[in-house]
Write a protein that holds these residues in place. Sequence first.
Motif, PDB file in Angstrom:
ATOM      1  N   VAL A   1       0.821  -1.196   0.000  1.00  0.00           N
ATOM      2  CA  VAL A   1       0.000   0.000   0.000  1.00  0.00           C
ATOM      3  C   VAL A   1       0.865   1.259   0.000  1.00  0.00           C
ATOM      4  O   VAL A   1       1.910   1.311   0.657  1.00  0.00           O
ATOM      5  CB  VAL A   1      -0.937   0.009   1.228  1.00  0.00           C
ATOM      6  N   GLN A   2       0.409   2.261  -0.738  1.00  0.00           N
ATOM      7  CA  GLN A   2       0.931   3.622  -0.641  1.00  0.00           C
ATOM      8  C   GLN A   2      -0.196   4.522  -0.146  1.00  0.00           C
ATOM      9  O   GLN A   2      -1.341   4.402  -0.605  1.00  0.00           O
ATOM     10  CB  GLN A   2       1.429   4.141  -1.990  1.00  0.00           C
ATOM     11  N   ALA A   3       0.117   5.438   0.769  1.00  0.00           N
ATOM     12  CA  ALA A   3      -0.887   6.338   1.347  1.00  0.00           C
ATOM     13  C   ALA A   3      -0.299   7.743   1.427  1.00  0.00           C
ATOM     14  O   ALA A   3       0.785   7.930   1.995  1.00  0.00           O
ATOM     15  CB  ALA A   3      -1.310   5.862   2.733  1.00  0.00           C
ATOM     16  N   TYR A   4      -1.019   8.722   0.876  1.00  0.00           N
ATOM     17  CA  TYR A   4      -0.508  10.094   0.831  1.00  0.00           C
ATOM     18  C   TYR A   4      -1.622  11.103   1.085  1.00  0.00           C
ATOM     19  O   TYR A   4      -2.794  10.853   0.766  1.00  0.00           O
ATOM     20  CB  TYR A   4       0.093  10.412  -0.549  1.00  0.00           C
ATOM     21  N   VAL A   5      -1.235  12.240   1.615  1.00  0.00           N
ATOM     22  CA  VAL A   5      -2.058  13.443   1.588  1.00  0.00           C
ATOM     23  C   VAL A   5      -1.154  14.584   1.124  1.00  0.00           C
ATOM     24  O   VAL A   5       0.081  14.490   1.187  1.00  0.00           O
ATOM     25  CB  VAL A   5      -2.668  13.792   2.974  1.00  0.00           C
ATOM     26  N   ASN A   6      -1.783  15.669   0.646  1.00  0.00           N
ATOM     27  CA  ASN A   6      -0.973  16.841   0.315  1.00  0.00           C
ATOM     28  C   ASN A   6      -0.750  17.675   1.575  1.00  0.00           C
ATOM     29  O   ASN A   6      -1.405  17.470   2.598  1.00  0.00           O
ATOM     30  CB  ASN A   6      -1.632  17.664  -0.792  1.00  0.00           C
ATOM     31  N   LEU A   7       0.169  18.594   1.514  1.00  0.00           N
ATOM     32  CA  LEU A   7       0.450  19.493   2.638  1.00  0.00           C
ATOM     33  C   LEU A   7       0.216  20.921   2.154  1.00  0.00           C
ATOM     34  O   LEU A   7       1.006  21.463   1.374  1.00  0.00           O
ATOM     35  CB  LEU A   7       1.881  19.317   3.136  1.00  0.00           C
ATOM     36  N   THR A   8      -0.893  21.515   2.614  1.00  0.00           N
ATOM     37  CA  THR A   8      -1.298  22.840   2.131  1.00  0.00           C
ATOM     38  C   THR A   8      -0.846  23.970   3.037  1.00  0.00           C
ATOM     39  O   THR A   8      -0.928  25.139   2.657  1.00  0.00           O
ATOM     40  CB  THR A   8      -2.830  22.907   1.996  1.00  0.00           C
ATOM     41  N   ASP A   9      -0.374  23.633   4.245  1.00  0.00           N
ATOM     42  CA  ASP A   9       0.071  24.656   5.190  1.00  0.00           C
ATOM     43  C   ASP A   9       1.586  24.818   5.073  1.00  0.00           C
ATOM     44  O   ASP A   9       2.344  23.947   5.482  1.00  0.00           O
ATOM     45  CB  ASP A   9      -0.306  24.248   6.618  1.00  0.00           C
ATOM     46  N   PRO A  10       2.066  25.935   4.520  1.00  0.00           N
ATOM     47  CA  PRO A  10       3.513  26.098   4.341  1.00  0.00           C
ATOM     48  C   PRO A  10       4.276  26.236   5.648  1.00  0.00           C
ATOM     49  O   PRO A  10       5.494  26.051   5.676  1.00  0.00           O
ATOM     50  CB  PRO A  10       3.615  27.378   3.500  1.00  0.00           C
ATOM     51  N   ASP A  11       3.581  26.553   6.726  1.00  0.00           N
ATOM     52  CA  ASP A  11       4.251  26.744   8.014  1.00  0.00           C
ATOM     53  C   ASP A  11       4.325  25.462   8.839  1.00  0.00           C
ATOM     54  O   ASP A  11       4.974  25.445   9.888  1.00  0.00           O
ATOM     55  CB  ASP A  11       3.530  27.828   8.828  1.00  0.00           C
ATOM     56  N   SER A  12       3.655  24.416   8.402  1.00  0.00           N
ATOM     57  CA  SER A  12       3.643  23.170   9.176  1.00  0.00           C
ATOM     58  C   SER A  12       4.900  22.354   8.895  1.00  0.00           C
ATOM     59  O   SER A  12       5.391  22.306   7.768  1.00  0.00           O
ATOM     60  CB  SER A  12       2.407  22.348   8.824  1.00  0.00           C
ATOM     61  N   LYS A  13       5.401  21.715   9.955  1.00  0.00           N
ATOM     62  CA  LYS A  13       6.555  20.835   9.779  1.00  0.00           C
ATOM     63  C   LYS A  13       6.211  19.654   8.878  1.00  0.00           C
ATOM     64  O   LYS A  13       7.043  19.195   8.095  1.00  0.00           O
ATOM     65  CB  LYS A  13       7.037  20.317  11.139  1.00  0.00           C
ATOM     66  N   GLY A  14       5.014  19.128   9.010  1.00  0.00           N
ATOM     67  CA  GLY A  14       4.657  17.968   8.207  1.00  0.00           C
ATOM     68  C   GLY A  14       3.301  17.428   8.590  1.00  0.00           C
ATOM     69  O   GLY A  14       2.532  18.051   9.327  1.00  0.00           O
ATOM     70  N   ILE A  15       2.986  16.233   8.074  1.00  0.00           N
ATOM     71  CA  ILE A  15       1.695  15.604   8.319  1.00  0.00           C
ATOM     72  C   ILE A  15       1.818  14.646   9.506  1.00  0.00           C
ATOM     73  O   ILE A  15       2.895  14.459  10.064  1.00  0.00           O
ATOM     74  CB  ILE A  15       1.204  14.845   7.069  1.00  0.00           C
ATOM     75  N   HIS A  16       0.694  14.017   9.854  1.00  0.00           N
ATOM     76  CA  HIS A  16       0.668  13.013  10.929  1.00  0.00           C
ATOM     77  C   HIS A  16       0.616  11.622  10.269  1.00  0.00           C
ATOM     78  O   HIS A  16      -0.463  11.087  10.005  1.00  0.00           O
ATOM     79  CB  HIS A  16      -0.543  13.224  11.828  1.00  0.00           C
ATOM     80  N   MET A  17       1.763  11.048   9.999  1.00  0.00           N
ATOM     81  CA  MET A  17       1.793   9.774   9.273  1.00  0.00           C
ATOM     82  C   MET A  17       1.126   8.654  10.048  1.00  0.00           C
ATOM     83  O   MET A  17       0.534   7.753   9.458  1.00  0.00           O
ATOM     84  CB  MET A  17       3.233   9.411   8.915  1.00  0.00           C
ATOM     85  N   SER A  18       1.214   8.699  11.362  1.00  0.00           N
ATOM     86  CA  SER A  18       0.592   7.643  12.152  1.00  0.00           C
ATOM     87  C   SER A  18      -0.917   7.621  11.929  1.00  0.00           C
ATOM     88  O   SER A  18      -1.543   6.550  11.998  1.00  0.00           O
ATOM     89  CB  SER A  18       0.900   7.822  13.639  1.00  0.00           C
ATOM     90  N   ARG A  19      -1.511   8.788  11.653  1.00  0.00           N
ATOM     91  CA  ARG A  19      -2.954   8.829  11.417  1.00  0.00           C
ATOM     92  C   ARG A  19      -3.318   8.132  10.105  1.00  0.00           C
ATOM     93  O   ARG A  19      -4.395   7.525   9.994  1.00  0.00           O
ATOM     94  CB  ARG A  19      -3.444  10.277  11.407  1.00  0.00           C
ATOM     95  N   LEU A  20      -2.446   8.216   9.117  1.00  0.00           N
ATOM     96  CA  LEU A  20      -2.678   7.477   7.875  1.00  0.00           C
ATOM     97  C   LEU A  20      -2.650   5.977   8.140  1.00  0.00           C
ATOM     98  O   LEU A  20      -3.509   5.229   7.660  1.00  0.00           O
ATOM     99  CB  LEU A  20      -1.624   7.841   6.831  1.00  0.00           C
ATOM    100  N   TYR A  21      -1.657   5.543   8.904  1.00  0.00           N
ATOM    101  CA  TYR A  21      -1.531   4.114   9.170  1.00  0.00           C
ATOM    102  C   TYR A  21      -2.715   3.605   9.995  1.00  0.00           C
ATOM    103  O   TYR A  21      -3.239   2.515   9.723  1.00  0.00           O
ATOM    104  CB  TYR A  21      -0.230   3.801   9.900  1.00  0.00           C
ATOM    105  N   VAL A  22      -3.145   4.376  10.987  1.00  0.00           N
ATOM    106  CA  VAL A  22      -4.281   3.965  11.807  1.00  0.00           C
ATOM    107  C   VAL A  22      -5.539   3.833  10.949  1.00  0.00           C
ATOM    108  O   VAL A  22      -6.322   2.882  11.101  1.00  0.00           O
ATOM    109  CB  VAL A  22      -4.508   4.961  12.966  1.00  0.00           C
ATOM    110  N   ALA A  23      -5.737   4.757  10.018  1.00  0.00           N
ATOM    111  CA  ALA A  23      -6.895   4.669   9.125  1.00  0.00           C
ATOM    112  C   ALA A  23      -6.816   3.418   8.261  1.00  0.00           C
ATOM    113  O   ALA A  23      -7.824   2.718   8.057  1.00  0.00           O
ATOM    114  CB  ALA A  23      -6.979   5.926   8.255  1.00  0.00           C
ATOM    115  N   LEU A  24      -5.630   3.120   7.753  1.00  0.00           N
ATOM    116  CA  LEU A  24      -5.460   1.913   6.948  1.00  0.00           C
ATOM    117  C   LEU A  24      -5.743   0.663   7.774  1.00  0.00           C
ATOM    118  O   LEU A  24      -6.426  -0.267   7.316  1.00  0.00           O
ATOM    119  CB  LEU A  24      -4.035   1.846   6.391  1.00  0.00           C
ATOM    120  N   ASP A  25      -5.229   0.638   8.986  1.00  0.00           N
ATOM    121  CA  ASP A  25      -5.390  -0.535   9.840  1.00  0.00           C
ATOM    122  C   ASP A  25      -6.843  -0.735  10.250  1.00  0.00           C
ATOM    123  O   ASP A  25      -7.337  -1.868  10.306  1.00  0.00           O
ATOM    124  CB  ASP A  25      -4.507  -0.384  11.080  1.00  0.00           C
ATOM    125  N   ASN A  26      -7.541   0.363  10.526  1.00  0.00           N
ATOM    126  CA  ASN A  26      -8.930   0.265  11.002  1.00  0.00           C
ATOM    127  C   ASN A  26      -9.939   0.051   9.878  1.00  0.00           C
ATOM    128  O   ASN A  26     -10.968  -0.602  10.083  1.00  0.00           O
ATOM    129  CB  ASN A  26      -9.310   1.525  11.780  1.00  0.00           C
TER     130      ASN A  26
END
Length: 327
Positions: free
Chosen positions: A57-82
């Motif tokens: 599996v590949q899972a991605y979101v875009n990052l629209t906030d230029p000031d944010s360090k990054g996304i919450h990758m664990s939330r992607l994995y939790v969604a995949l697992d659940n």
Amino acid sequence: MTSTNACKELPCAMPDVAKQPHTGPKGTLNWVGMSQIELPVFVQNLQGGRIQMLARVQAYVNLTDPDSKGIHMSRLYVALDNMLAMNDLTPEVLGATIQQFVDSHQGLSNAAYLECRFDYFERRNSLLSDNSGWKNYPVRVAASLRDGQLETEISVDVPYSSTCPCSAALARQLIQEGFRETFGADTVTVDAQQVYAWLGTTQGIRATPHSQRSIAQVKVKLVDVVNHLPITQLIDCIENALQTPVQATVKREDEQEFARLNAANLMFCEDAARRLKQALSDDASVRDFWVRVNHMESLHAHDAVSIVVKGVENGYRDDPHEYVHPT
């Protein structure tokens, strides 16, 4: 009291680097996420059976906030697992999963992409004998969410045999010349039994056309009303259009029928692409398609390739490469 002793007496807060101010270069990003995640999923066959697959599996979101360090990758994995793991792979499940990707990243993302690659095994009947065998088709199922619009895509690689029309014509000419050398150019009457016996010898068939294993790479975007993944139907559509699918279990009668089908379906790569274009254009479940046929030449050291798209507005481009990542 030292700080070490204080930590022993009071719980120490775990550091969260993601919440610290972002001091590096700032900017938005097209896609951020994970790849090569291994998850068990189920795919339903035409008989309603649930077949377990190992999906990469590949899972991605875009990052629209230029000031944010990054996304919450664990939330992607939790969604995949659940939502995806140990579940049936359907457009509805795919859509709900990537919607969760976006919902869990409010203020950071407004688009998502999910891809599952797996080996899809089909039990296929032999051409004439009462045998069957397993065939493996590499499959990629993808879902994307952009501007609130969900798209579901299926990609499959289907092997088949292609026999060159040019070499078939050249082989026929040599057979004609062999006939003339054997029976003469001016013979008015030829014994049919003698000709029949001659055709069964190596001298009678002095040349054969060259054929090669070929691969049809097909990607389709499904219409919104499709509530299942028509993987088997797509494979059937491709193989029925080409008429020369590679075989699993083969007896002599099957091999002979395979040779007959190759002779009845001589095709350049252009012919194969046109056949698939027509078949996919007639499929009501397909909104758009991209096709690349690859004839792995037995005469040349290179491949012959033909590419065709449906040509819908804002649809697949006619790029020669296979799409791997979202654009």
